[in-house]
Write a protein that holds these residues in place. Structure first.
Motif, PDB file in Angstrom:
ATOM      1  N   THR A  90     111.151 113.807  68.063  1.00  0.00           N
ATOM      2  CA  THR A  90     109.432 114.410  67.431  1.00  0.00           C
ATOM      3  C   THR A  90     109.370 114.716  68.691  1.00  0.00           C
ATOM      4  OG1 THR A  90     109.106 113.525  65.112  1.00  0.00           O
ATOM      5  CG2 THR A  90     107.441 114.794  66.293  1.00  0.00           C
TER       6      THR A  90
ATOM      7  N   TYR B  38     112.235 116.741  70.261  1.00  0.00           N
ATOM      8  CA  TYR B  38     112.210 118.222  69.636  1.00  0.00           C
ATOM      9  C   TYR B  38     110.670 119.209  70.468  1.00  0.00           C
ATOM     10  CZ  TYR B  38     112.336 121.544  66.209  1.00  0.00           C
ATOM     11  OH  TYR B  38     112.317 123.344  65.526  1.00  0.00           O
ATOM     12  N   PHE B  39     109.934 118.155  70.473  1.00  0.00           N
ATOM     13  CA  PHE B  39     108.445 118.908  71.309  1.00  0.00           C
ATOM     14  C   PHE B  39     108.109 118.561  72.643  1.00  0.00           C
ATOM     15  CE2 PHE B  39     106.904 120.980  66.928  1.00  0.00           C
ATOM     16  CZ  PHE B  39     107.121 119.619  66.044  1.00  0.00           C
TER      17      PHE B  39
ATOM     18  N   ARG C 128     101.207 120.659  64.797  1.00  0.00           N
ATOM     19  CA  ARG C 128     102.129 120.309  63.828  1.00  0.00           C
ATOM     20  C   ARG C 128     101.236 119.323  63.081  1.00  0.00           C
ATOM     21  NH1 ARG C 128     104.910 115.110  65.568  1.00  0.00           N
ATOM     22  NH2 ARG C 128     103.376 114.933  67.110  1.00  0.00           N
TER      23      ARG C 128
ATOM     24  N   ASN D  26     100.092 120.497  60.652  1.00  0.00           N
ATOM     25  CA  ASN D  26     100.536 120.755  58.539  1.00  0.00           C
ATOM     26  C   ASN D  26     101.952 119.271  57.872  1.00  0.00           C
ATOM     27  OD1 ASN D  26     102.516 121.597  60.667  1.00  0.00           O
ATOM     28  ND2 ASN D  26     104.045 122.553  58.796  1.00  0.00           N
ATOM     29  N   GLN D  27     102.420 118.829  59.565  1.00  0.00           N
ATOM     30  CA  GLN D  27     103.801 117.390  59.001  1.00  0.00           C
ATOM     31  C   GLN D  27     102.557 116.573  58.605  1.00  0.00           C
ATOM     32  OE1 GLN D  27     105.697 116.855  62.593  1.00  0.00           O
ATOM     33  NE2 GLN D  27     106.332 119.264  62.723  1.00  0.00           N
TER      34      GLN D  27
ATOM     35  N   LEU E 126     101.835 117.013  55.219  1.00  0.00           N
ATOM     36  CA  LEU E 126     102.755 116.757  54.709  1.00  0.00           C
ATOM     37  C   LEU E 126     103.387 115.289  54.575  1.00  0.00           C
ATOM     38  CD1 LEU E 126     105.747 115.672  55.128  1.00  0.00           C
ATOM     39  CD2 LEU E 126     105.040 117.154  53.135  1.00  0.00           C
TER      40      LEU E 126
ATOM     41  N   ARG F   8     101.163 112.549  54.679  1.00  0.00           N
ATOM     42  CA  ARG F   8      99.875 112.286  54.190  1.00  0.00           C
ATOM     43  C   ARG F   8     100.025 112.459  52.783  1.00  0.00           C
ATOM     44  NH1 ARG F   8      96.684 109.365  53.942  1.00  0.00           N
ATOM     45  NH2 ARG F   8      94.600 110.439  54.349  1.00  0.00           N
TER      46      ARG F   8
ATOM     47  N   TRP G   2     102.714 106.484  63.834  1.00  0.00           N
ATOM     48  CA  TRP G   2     103.526 107.024  64.418  1.00  0.00           C
ATOM     49  C   TRP G   2     102.972 107.841  66.075  1.00  0.00           C
ATOM     50  CZ3 TRP G   2     104.359 112.815  61.504  1.00  0.00           C
ATOM     51  CH2 TRP G   2     105.251 113.254  62.390  1.00  0.00           C
TER      52      TRP G   2
ATOM     53  N   PRO H 218      94.254 115.888  53.168  1.00  0.00           N
ATOM     54  CA  PRO H 218      95.469 115.804  54.112  1.00  0.00           C
ATOM     55  C   PRO H 218      95.187 117.317  53.665  1.00  0.00           C
ATOM     56  CG  PRO H 218      95.589 114.110  52.796  1.00  0.00           C
ATOM     57  CD  PRO H 218      93.591 114.619  52.898  1.00  0.00           C
TER      58      PRO H 218
ATOM     59  N   LEU I 284      97.711 120.034  55.553  1.00  0.00           N
ATOM     60  CA  LEU I 284      99.082 122.021  55.137  1.00  0.00           C
ATOM     61  C   LEU I 284      98.095 122.588  55.351  1.00  0.00           C
ATOM     62  CD1 LEU I 284      99.544 119.344  51.979  1.00  0.00           C
ATOM     63  CD2 LEU I 284     100.794 119.762  53.751  1.00  0.00           C
TER      64      LEU I 284
ATOM     65  N   LEU J 101      94.842 114.307  46.203  1.00  0.00           N
ATOM     66  CA  LEU J 101      94.817 114.641  47.560  1.00  0.00           C
ATOM     67  C   LEU J 101      92.994 115.194  47.555  1.00  0.00           C
ATOM     68  CD1 LEU J 101      97.959 117.603  48.437  1.00  0.00           C
ATOM     69  CD2 LEU J 101      97.178 115.722  49.136  1.00  0.00           C
TER      70      LEU J 101
ATOM     71  N   SER K 220      97.201 106.185  48.735  1.00  0.00           N
ATOM     72  CA  SER K 220      98.129 107.282  49.420  1.00  0.00           C
ATOM     73  C   SER K 220      98.840 106.492  48.649  1.00  0.00           C
ATOM     74  CB  SER K 220      98.636 105.829  51.052  1.00  0.00           C
ATOM     75  OG  SER K 220      97.020 106.519  51.637  1.00  0.00           O
TER      76      SER K 220
ATOM     77  N   ARG L 222     100.127 108.980  45.382  1.00  0.00           N
ATOM     78  CA  ARG L 222     100.716 109.568  45.598  1.00  0.00           C
ATOM     79  C   ARG L 222     102.963 109.289  46.353  1.00  0.00           C
ATOM     80  NH1 ARG L 222      95.890 111.376  48.939  1.00  0.00           N
ATOM     81  NH2 ARG L 222      96.834 109.983  50.846  1.00  0.00           N
TER      82      ARG L 222
ATOM     83  N   PHE M 193     105.354 122.408  47.704  1.00  0.00           N
ATOM     84  CA  PHE M 193     104.442 123.166  47.833  1.00  0.00           C
ATOM     85  C   PHE M 193     104.834 124.803  48.701  1.00  0.00           C
ATOM     86  CE2 PHE M 193     100.753 119.821  49.640  1.00  0.00           C
ATOM     87  CZ  PHE M 193     101.509 119.077  49.677  1.00  0.00           C
TER      88      PHE M 193
ATOM     89  N   HIS N 114     107.109 122.760  54.127  1.00  0.00           N
ATOM     90  CA  HIS N 114     106.414 122.147  55.232  1.00  0.00           C
ATOM     91  C   HIS N 114     107.909 120.221  55.643  1.00  0.00           C
ATOM     92  CE1 HIS N 114     102.289 123.490  55.264  1.00  0.00           C
ATOM     93  NE2 HIS N 114     102.132 123.146  53.041  1.00  0.00           N
ATOM     94  N   LEU N 115     109.059 121.038  55.935  1.00  0.00           N
ATOM     95  CA  LEU N 115     109.830 120.660  56.058  1.00  0.00           C
ATOM     96  C   LEU N 115     109.460 119.999  57.693  1.00  0.00           C
ATOM     97  CD1 LEU N 115     113.272 122.235  54.178  1.00  0.00           C
ATOM     98  CD2 LEU N 115     111.706 119.949  54.079  1.00  0.00           C
ATOM     99  N   LEU N 116     110.188 119.208  58.363  1.00  0.00           N
ATOM    100  CA  LEU N 116     109.735 118.591  59.447  1.00  0.00           C
ATOM    101  C   LEU N 116     111.275 119.380  60.379  1.00  0.00           C
ATOM    102  CD1 LEU N 116     108.570 115.235  59.736  1.00  0.00           C
ATOM    103  CD2 LEU N 116     107.518 117.148  59.366  1.00  0.00           C
TER     104      LEU N 116
ATOM    105  N   GLN O 199     112.209 118.926  63.011  1.00  0.00           N
ATOM    106  CA  GLN O 199     112.664 117.862  63.715  1.00  0.00           C
ATOM    107  C   GLN O 199     113.543 116.764  62.835  1.00  0.00           C
ATOM    108  OE1 GLN O 199     109.751 117.745  63.214  1.00  0.00           O
ATOM    109  NE2 GLN O 199     108.724 116.136  63.516  1.00  0.00           N
TER     110      GLN O 199
ATOM    111  N   ARG P  59     113.176 116.185  48.175  1.00  0.00           N
ATOM    112  CA  ARG P  59     111.941 115.071  48.821  1.00  0.00           C
ATOM    113  C   ARG P  59     110.308 115.218  47.624  1.00  0.00           C
ATOM    114  NH1 ARG P  59     108.874 118.254  53.156  1.00  0.00           N
ATOM    115  NH2 ARG P  59     107.693 118.837  51.760  1.00  0.00           N
TER     116      ARG P  59
END
Lengths: 1150, 226
Positions: free
Chosen positions: A17, A20-21, A552, A554-555, A558, A560, A572, A652, A656, B56, B80, B83, B91, B95-97, B99, B156
């Protein structure tokens, strides 16, 4: 079997991460680096100061560890005797150290250059072996070596001939009626043979001050002759052997046992014709400590104390006699001290306190018989303001004794140069008023036959009552030579140790090291100055970090959503923040060292008044770096953690969908249902609090005012900013809809309330601090001296190197100095207050060293009665105190407590008490010193002066001063008052005339006079420099914040590309879009500027209304202008860029 | 056998005017092997229903019970875990990461409590193979097409072998052809895994692929073609 190993982990995710950023995160790292750089830099600066002071203190002492300051002068030769028997010391070097003024008129018609307060060091070549710096050759005879500092003041070069005004050293105290007060200095012409650098022994100094000492070095033997102390020295320097370098206890123990022969402490032993041994002193009168030490070694012997005095005139109803010696001695029967036989041959005993015994010569002269009264007129033992007072005493004649045997003993009288060494009375050269016309032939006959044989004998009690002084009450000690006691044996018996005589050896190196710890914590001070830079960079750190997290969001949503607990998400984010912090901190350390160097450069140039002299050098210590790192890590980590904490609590799905930002603007409000009302209440309380505090300020004194208004401004700033935050969040918004572009721009500030809030507080805080801190700026009034101000109504203040005894208010004295009648009339309103001054260390803000023995001033009754000055606090006045005159509190007599400490009331300046002497409670605190005799004196602060000319000094009553410091004669501190009904009409040329006249009249004594305004300015310069430094660095922080803000604006626009593209798509021109962005930027700047200016105006309201003080309009305009300029420039560039992006690009989803 | 029971579900949003009731007494029950498409216009509450089932969001009234556990009453930590283990989300925006690699993106749920084990990696590879991306394992999302990214998202969602798959407009951002492929994949995987599949969509066509349909209108659920 799958070849791919499970190497995916949180750690790998963090690394990927960050990589990348990384381009976005550079700003965060830089901001952390700046924070750390400032922290490390200020800590390194603090250590550099301490190290520089320490280095300076040690360097200028060379190898000197300890020093012995003789009460008078001791034989130089005794040091070589000590060296032979010393176990601890490798070198023992005698020197003469005196203060002098130097003049140089070698400059080809230029004005004479003067240097006052020069430390003359008479030394031998041995002195230079104590250090590394030495002249090309040691001065001989009429030669002198100057250090660079002295040479610069004198504009002197090698070969110049200069005049040295040396003190005339006399044994008898000058303020004794039998001491000499004229010709206290004498000129000696010398040639400059070398100039040594201002380092090592070239800057030799025993007092703690960062100012380079003005030094001059001459040959010891030559100087001793010049000051009439051949073969003698007054200071002995000791250098320890390496193994004892840290063993001060052992060293001082040896020092205190060093023997002093009688001649070393001024004791003379004579075998008299009558057979007893007589002890006398060069000082004429035994000082109490020496007398006690000597007599303590005579307890097994028979001895008598003798007090010889002089009666100016003795009268009876039928006669008079002038200049008769009087002896106070116990009258005993046994020889050799007695017997005293009356005219009938009977032995006479000691008279009572109101009686006397006269010899037959005087009885005949006065025509008195036993039982009749005579009147003795004598000079009071101490002079007052240079004037000798006469007093009278009546005594009844108890008996008339024959002028023979014990009653005719001229050796009772000690040798007094100018009197007892003269052949006739007419040849006398006395220091007291003498009318040779009064001397008759019979007087001369008596003198020729009997010399100074006493004519009157009084009781020791009478003498002690009327003639004892701070100098002592014994002129001689007669010792009966029993059991073969002779001069040699007595001399051996009276070889006393240094400790017995109360001479206090000083561990000067240890003291210097202790003093070098300083009183001004530069690291803390500069940290405070850089506070805004730190705050700005921390805010930027948080801003930039949170920008990245927002991007980020949305990450976070995601992970969560797929079941990461909050703690995992926190881990993190914290892991990322830790790595960024580590990178930033490491970079910051390197920058920090550079920053410290820049600060040192600043202190050596633009901020030089804070130091006085550029002596700092960079010293990077591990502790400063480590502490800076820890602080940098803690601050940055906390900020990033706090900024990201809220993301853990957004739902969450909001993360998102990107709707989490809306939650801040009036939807789901942080703080729950009570968040909004509490928020509004907080703003109201802050604003009301600001108004209340301002009210307090109006009724307080100036100091309270400054603090109250500053606090009020700070509260106002918080209240206004908090109201803005509420407005950004939508809690205070109206339902009106946007009609204009400007309205849209302002409404857009609520898109990201956190960002807008941080931006406005950055601006507002900087502006507030830069402007409002000026309320503490100190300035000297242009309206002339004022009785109730820091100058106490005095126009001029002066200090001399040598004592001045004359009463400078006396018309006769002024006339004798050369003032004509016309001048005398003009000088009628000139009143000069003379204060006593005991040498010591400057405890003002101009001295960075910790003070051990401050300069002490003794103020007279005239000064006390006058009153004046302004006080920050005064001890509750005792009964009988003149209303409002705190000076009267000084007149309480000293109190000696059970442990022998002498408690003396004292007045000091508030800043001196608290910052230099570290007595934070102020009034009621005590500061203790140890006198050379070993006695401890505790100065009890009874009042504190407010920003006065007496900064750095301790003031006590003159009477107490004389008792505590009997060896300090004359006056060396002067305050000039020039009375006028209207200060504005005062002829200020008279002020200059007075200044010039006094300096010229007492140039030999080294009198230097400055205006009190100049003095106060120099004292205020330190604090004002600190304020300027704060404003400069605050301005730097503001600019840093503005630039950083530009980066934030730019990033924000990148995120809003879609929105901007939509505006373009519905018909907004590029120019209009540009305008919206510019207006948004301007709104943030103006809001921040606005709350900052409003709050700071409140903070400086007292200055605004009174016209006092220094308003930094220029600084404020420059800083505010630059801020707007840079802010608008960055907004313009960002807006231009985003407005000209092709709309299609922004509308595309990916 | 997993049983999902939605009982008397109600969700009301506060608003400046009248409160907005998007779910009004919704009730149904599904078991392992069931799949359903929930249709409805935009703003009808479909995603809200999915979010509540997936833990959620919280209902205003009613409850969601999965294998006897009331989801809406679970504490945060348990939610948590629910989920992570019981639900798999797909979705509309994948919402793929960016990086992380494809493989790493599939393994992201495994990081919820520690690091993925070899078994997890093997299963992830198998899933990627199943969705036709075995040759793109080391690629990053930026190198994939929209359909490929959504397939990664599906993998995923299945990495923890969840009992529930909740897909919110899984083909909403895809063209028709790709969307059909993705939809077919979802159905196939559902059949293979025998889980409960709930797909929220406004696409009648996708709903047709799923099979059983219900419609959410005015907060009420109306079953169709039961």
């Amino acid at each position: 079997m799958n070849p791919i190993s499970p190497a995916f982990s949180i750690g790998k995710l963090v690394r990927q991460t960050l990589w990348y950023f990384s381009r976005r995160l550079i700003g965060v790292v830089l901001a952390i680096a700046v924070t750390t750089a400032v922290l490390v830099g200020t800590l390194v600066l603090g250590d550099s100061l301490r190290e520089s002071l320490r280095h300076q203190a040690i360097d200028r002492l060379g190898a000197v560890d300890d020093a012995l300051f003789a009460a008078g002068f001791l034989r130089q030769h005794c040091t070589s005797e000590w060296q032979k028997r010393s176990y601890v010391y490798s070198q023992i070097v005698p020197i003469i150290r005196v203060a002098a003024s130097l003049e140089n008129s070698s400059g080809n018609g230029e004005r004479t250059a003067r240097a006052n307060g020069v430390q003359i060091i008479g030394c031998s070549a041995d002195f230079w072996t104590l250090g590394v710096a030495k002249p090309a050759r040691h001065p001989q005879g009429r030669e002198i070596v100057l250090n660079e500092k002295s040479a610069e003041l004198l504009h002197a070069k090698i070969g110049d001939r200069i005049i040295v005004w040396l003190p005339v050293v006399r044994g008898i105290p000058a303020e004794s009626s039998f001491g000499r007060r004229a010709d206290v200095v004498k000129p000696s012409a010398v040639a400059v043979v070398d100039i040594v650098p201002n380092e090592n022994l070239g800057a030799f100094q025993l007092a703690g001050s960062q100012e380079i000492s003005r030094n001059a070095y001459v040959d010891l033997a030559w100087l001793a002759e010049e000051i009439d102390q051949p073969g003698r020295a007054n200071v002995v320097l000791f250098s320890r052997k390496a193994e004892f370098s840290h063993d001060t206890g052992r060293a001082l123990a040896e020092l205190e046992q060093l023997p002093l022969l009688p001649e070393d402490y001024g004791l003379q032993i004579t075998r008299t014709r009558r057979g007893y041994l007589l002890l006398t002193t060069e000082r004429l009168i035994f000082d109490p400590v020496t007398e006690k030490a000597v007599t303590s070694h005579l307890t097994d012997l028979e001895f008598q104390r003798v007090f010889i005095y002089l009666a100016e005139r003795v009268t009876s109803p039928d006669g008079e006699a002038w200049y008769a010696t009087v002896a106070a001695v116990p009258i005993v029967s046994d020889p050799p001290f007695g017997p005293f036989l009356d005219m009938a041959g009977h032995t006479v005993s000691t008279p009572a306190e109101d009686e006397c015994v006269v010899n037959e010569w005087l009885a005949e002269r006065l025509k008195v018989r036993p039982g009749e009264k005579i009147t003795i007129t004598y000079f009071a033992p101490e002079t007052q303001g240079g004037d000798i007072r006469r007093e009278n005493a009546s005594l009844r004649v108890k008996a008339i004794v024959r002028l023979q045997g014990a009653a005719a003993d001229p050796e009772l009288v000690p040798e007094v140069r100018g009197l007892t060494d003269k052949r006739t009375i007419a040849e006398w050269d006395p220091p007291f008023p003498f009318d040779s016309a009064r001397v008759t032939r019979e007087d001369e006959d008596y003198w020729a036959r009997y010399r100074a044989t006493p004519k009157i004998f009084v009781s020791p009690k009478f003498a002690e009552k009327y003639w004892a002084s701070r100098y002592g009450k014994t002129t001689g000690i007669r010792v009966l030579p029993n059991d073969g006691l002779d001069e040699q044996t007595l001399r051996a018996r009276l070889t006393l140790s240094v400790g017995e005589l109360g001479w206090q050896p000083q561990p000067v190196k240890e003291q210097a090291l202790d003093a070098s710890q300083g009183t001004t914590p530069f690291d803390v001070l500069f940290l405070a100055f850089n506070l805004f830079v730190v705050v700005a960079s921390l805010l930027l750190t948080g801003l930039l970090f949170v920008l990245n997290v927002e991007k980020r969001a949305n990450q976070l949503g995601l992970v969560r959503a797929v079941g990461w607990p909050r703690t995992r998400v926190l881990l993190w984010l914290l892991a990322e923040s830790s790595i960024l912090t580590a990178a930033g901190v490491l970079g910051g350390v390197l920058l920090g060292v550079g920053y410290a160097q820049i600060l040192i450069w600043g202190l050596h140039t633009i901020w030089l008044p804070a130091l006085g002299t550029p002596f700092l050098h960079l010293a990077v210590t591990p502790s400063a770096v480590i502490l800076g790192i820890l602080l940098g890590v803690a601050c940055s980590f906390v900020v990033t953690a706090v900024m990201t904490w809220r993301f853990l609590h957004f739902p969450p799905q909001a993360l998102l969908m990107g709707t989490w930002a809306t939650a801040e603007t009036g939807g789901t409000s942080p703080g729950g249902r009570y968040g909004q009302p509490i928020g509004i209440l907080l703003a109201v309380i802050a604003l009301l609090g600001a108004i209340l505090l301002a009210g307090v300020g109006f009724v307080g004194d100036e100091r309270t005012q400054a603090g109250a208004f500053f606090g009020s401004g700070a509260l106002m700033l918080f209240g206004l900013w908090w109201a803005l935050v509420l407005w950004f969040r939508g809690w205070l918004r109206t339902r009106a809809f946007v009609r204009r572009i400007a309205g849209l721009a302002v409404r857009n500030l609520g898109r990201n309330p956190t960002r807008s809030a941080l931006s406005t507080v950055l601006m507002g805080l900087a502006v507030f601090l830069v402007i409002s801190v000026s309320s503490f700026h100190m300035d000297v009034s242009d309206r002339g001296p004022d009785l109730t101000s820091g100058d106490g109504g005095f126009w001029l203040i002066g200090e001399s190197d040598h004592p001045i005894f004359s009463n400078l208010n006396s018309v006769d004295v002024r006339r004798s100095l050369g003032l004509h009648e016309a001048d005398l009339a003009e000088w009628k309103n000139v009143r000069i207050y003379a204060l006593r001054r005991r040498a010591g260390e400057d405890a003002s803000c101009l001295n960075l060293y910790r003070t051990r023995e401050p300069i002490v001033l003794g103020v007279g009754d005239d000064f006390i009665a006058r009153g004046g000055f302004r006080f920050t606090s005064v001890l509750k006045p005792a009964q009988g105190l003149t209303a409002g005159n705190a000076w009267e509190l000084l007149k309480r007599p000293p109190i000696i407590d059970r442990s022998g400490v002498i408690h003396v009331p004292a007045i000091v300046d508030d800043a001196t008490a608290k910052y230099a002497l570290q007595k934070w409670r102020g009034v009621g605190e005590t500061f203790e010193i140890v006198l050379p005799t070993g006695k401890r004196v505790a100065f009890e602060f009874v009042a504190l002066l407010d920003n006065s000319i007496f900064q750095g000094r301790i003031l006590i009553w003159e009477q107490t001063f004389r008792e505590l410091f009997p060896d300090v004669s004359g006056y060396r501190y002067f305050l000039v008052e020039i009375r006028s009904s209207d200060v504005h009409e005062l002829n200020t040329s008279l002020v200059t005339k007075v200044q010039d006249f006094l300096e010229k009249s007492f140039s030999a004594e080294g009198l230097q006079i400055v205006s009190t305004r100049e003095k106060l300015r120099a004292l205020y310069a330190v604090q004002n420099t600190y304020l300027s430094t704060f404003q400069s660095l605050g301005g730097l922080g503001l600019l840093l914040g503005t630039i950083g803000l530009g980066a934030v604006v730019f990033r924000g626009l990148v995120e809003r590309q879609r929105e901007i593209a939509l505006l373009r798509a519905v018909g907004f021109s590029a120019g209009r879009v540009h305008l919206i962005v510019l207006l948004e930027n301007l709104a943030v700047l103006l809001l921040g500027l606005g709350i900052g200016v409003i709050s700071s105006l409140l903070a400086v309201a007292p200055q605004l209304f009174s016209g006092r003080g220094h308003m930094p309009w220029q600084t404020a305009m420059v800083v505010g202008g630059l801020m707007l300029l840079i802010g608008l420039a960055t907004g313009h560039m960002a807006g231009r860029w985003v407005a000209h992006q092709p709309p299609a690009m922004g509308l595309r989803r990916e | 056998m997993t049983v999902l029971a939605v009982q008397g579900l109600k969700k009301v949003y506060p608003s400046p005017g009248q409160p907005l009731c998007v779910l009004n007494n919704v009730e149904f029950e599904l078991r392992s092997g069931d799949r359903v498409a929930i249709l409805g216009p935009s703003g009808s509450g479909k995603s809200t229903l999915l979010n509540i089932i997936g833990g959620l969001d919280q209902p205003t009234e009613g409850r969601v019970v999965v294998d006897g556990q009331v989801v809406s009453e679970m504490p945060e930590r348990e939610l948590s875990r629910y989920r992570n283990r019981t639900v798999g989300f797909v979705f509309q925006d994948h919402h793929l990461l960016p990086q992380c690699t494809v493989l790493e993106n599939v393994l992201v749920p495994c990081l919820a409590s520690g690091s993925p084990q070899q078994d997890d990696v093997n299963w992830a590879l198998a899933l990627l193979d199943r969705v036709g991306l075995k040759d793109r394992v080391w690629h990053r999302p930026g190198e994939l097409s929209g359909g490929e990214r959504q397939r990664v998202a599906i993998a995923r969602a299945l990495i923890r072998r969840p009992a529930l798959i909740l897909a919110d407009e899984p083909t909403g951002n895809l063209d028709r052809s790709t969307g059909e492929q993705v939809a077919q994949l979802l159905v196939e995987l559902h059949q293979e895994q025998n889980n409960i599949l709930i797909v929220v969509t406004h696409s009648e066509h996708l709903a047709g692929v799923i099979g059983k349909q219900c419609r959410l209108e005015n907060g009420q659920l109306r079953w169709e073609n039961v």
